[in-house]
Design an enzyme around this catalytic site. Structure first.
Site, PDB file in Angstrom:
ATOM      1  N   ILE A   1       0.830  -1.197   0.000  1.00 12.77           N
ATOM      2  CA  ILE A   1       0.000   0.000   0.000  1.00 12.77           C
ATOM      3  C   ILE A   1       0.864   1.246   0.000  1.00 12.77           C
ATOM      4  CG2 ILE A   1      -1.700   1.316   1.313  1.00 12.77           C
ATOM      5  CD1 ILE A   1      -2.778  -1.370   2.385  1.00 12.77           C
TER       6      ILE A   1
ATOM      7  N   TYR B   1      -1.170  -6.307  17.194  1.00 14.00           N
ATOM      8  CA  TYR B   1      -1.366  -5.587  15.935  1.00 14.00           C
ATOM      9  C   TYR B   1      -2.725  -4.905  15.913  1.00 14.00           C
ATOM     10  CZ  TYR B   1      -2.215  -4.691  10.992  1.00 14.00           C
ATOM     11  OH  TYR B   1      -2.531  -4.081   9.808  1.00 14.00           O
TER      12      TYR B   1
ATOM     13  N   LYS C   1      -3.698  -0.796  15.868  1.00 15.84           N
ATOM     14  CA  LYS C   1      -4.540  -0.121  14.883  1.00 15.84           C
ATOM     15  C   LYS C   1      -5.720   0.575  15.558  1.00 15.84           C
ATOM     16  CE  LYS C   1      -2.112  -1.113  11.251  1.00 15.84           C
ATOM     17  NZ  LYS C   1      -1.457  -0.063  10.461  1.00 15.84           N
TER      18      LYS C   1
END
Length: 266
Positions: A17, A155, A159
């Site tokens: 990305i 993780y 986020k």
């Protein structure tokens, strides 16, 4: 760098990305400073973007898990003498597996890169943008920010932090020329699941979104001044809608089925 183009910075830009965000910013008329800890991939990525778009692309190798390295990136930006019009804080890492089995050092790396470096760079760059009187920041969060993440616990939590952080900043800055947008992709066709040792999971082997599509939707939202965007496939957007109504216990159970080691063969 060419003075008739505005300057953008993209972290985690060597692949996936981040590479697409950098490439598409160059196509939209920006010069770039691109960053990654992986110099072997960063330099060829920068050269490819420059060759394809005509933009001036400066690679800056820095491991943002380190305070000193993050400061070195900030110094490289300042050395251009140019204001940063767009900052894309995209660098991130994950680690799959049960929390009791993963190494503490690996969990700290997730926190240092995903959380600490984002706060660090946002503090430095937003202050510079405020002094210049304009600027846009895109922070790569995730649809995972809205769900507990069994076997990907730190993780997902990182986020969640980024999602809350970006939305708080957007509100603080709503009466200024600065904007902050949270990019919320779902599973995307990058090497992040392989690097997280999740090749044997359902999500690791599933069909994923196109990073170019995710990047395009993210940049469209950024330049429209939106506070957040769920980017990727219709499946990702449906998941984001479900996350708004499902209880955490159900979302955790769904995540477990997708991320538990060995789940791809069940």
């Amino acid at each position: 760098m060419t003075q008739n183009r505005e300057l953008a910075i993209v972290t985690g830009a060597s692949s996936g990305i981040g590479f697409e965000l950098a490439r598409q910013l160059a196509e939209r008329g920006f010069d770039l400073i691109v960053n990654s800890a992986d110099e072997e991939r960063l330099r060829p990525a920068a050269e490819e973007i420059s060759r394809r778009t005509g933009a001036h692309v400066q690679p800056v190798r820095a491991d943002l898990r380190s305070y000193a390295e993050a400061e070195r990136l900030v110094a490289a930006v300042a050395a251009t003498g140019r204001p940063v019009a767009v900052a894309v804080l995209n660098a991130g890492v994950g680690e799959g597996g049960a929390f009791l089995d993963t190494e503490l050092e690996d969990e700290f790396e997730i926190i240092d890169l995903n959380v600490r470096s984002t706060v660090h760079l946002a503090k430095r760059l937003l202050r510079s943008m405020a002094a210049a009187g304009e600027g846009r920041v895109l922070i790569t969060s995730s649809v995972a920010s809205a769900m507990p993440g069994p076997f990907h616990s730190v993780y997902n939590a990182s986020k969640s932090f980024l999602q809350s952080f970006s939305q708080a900043l957007q509100n603080e800055l709503k009466d200024t020329p600065l904007t902050v947008t949270a990019l919320m992709p779902g599973p995307t066709e990058t090497d992040c699941f392989h690097r997280a040792d999740m090749d044997d999971t359902k999500v690791g082997r599933s069909r994923k979104a196109d990073p170019a599509q995710v990047a395009a939707q993210g940049l469209d939202a950024l330049f429209a001044g939106r506070d957040k965007v769920v980017a990727g496939s219709l499946k990702t957007k449906a998941q984001a809608l479900a996350n708004k109504v499902l209880p955490d216990s159900v979302k955790a159970a769904v995540h477990r089925r997708m991320a538990e080691p060995g789940s791809a063969d069940r």
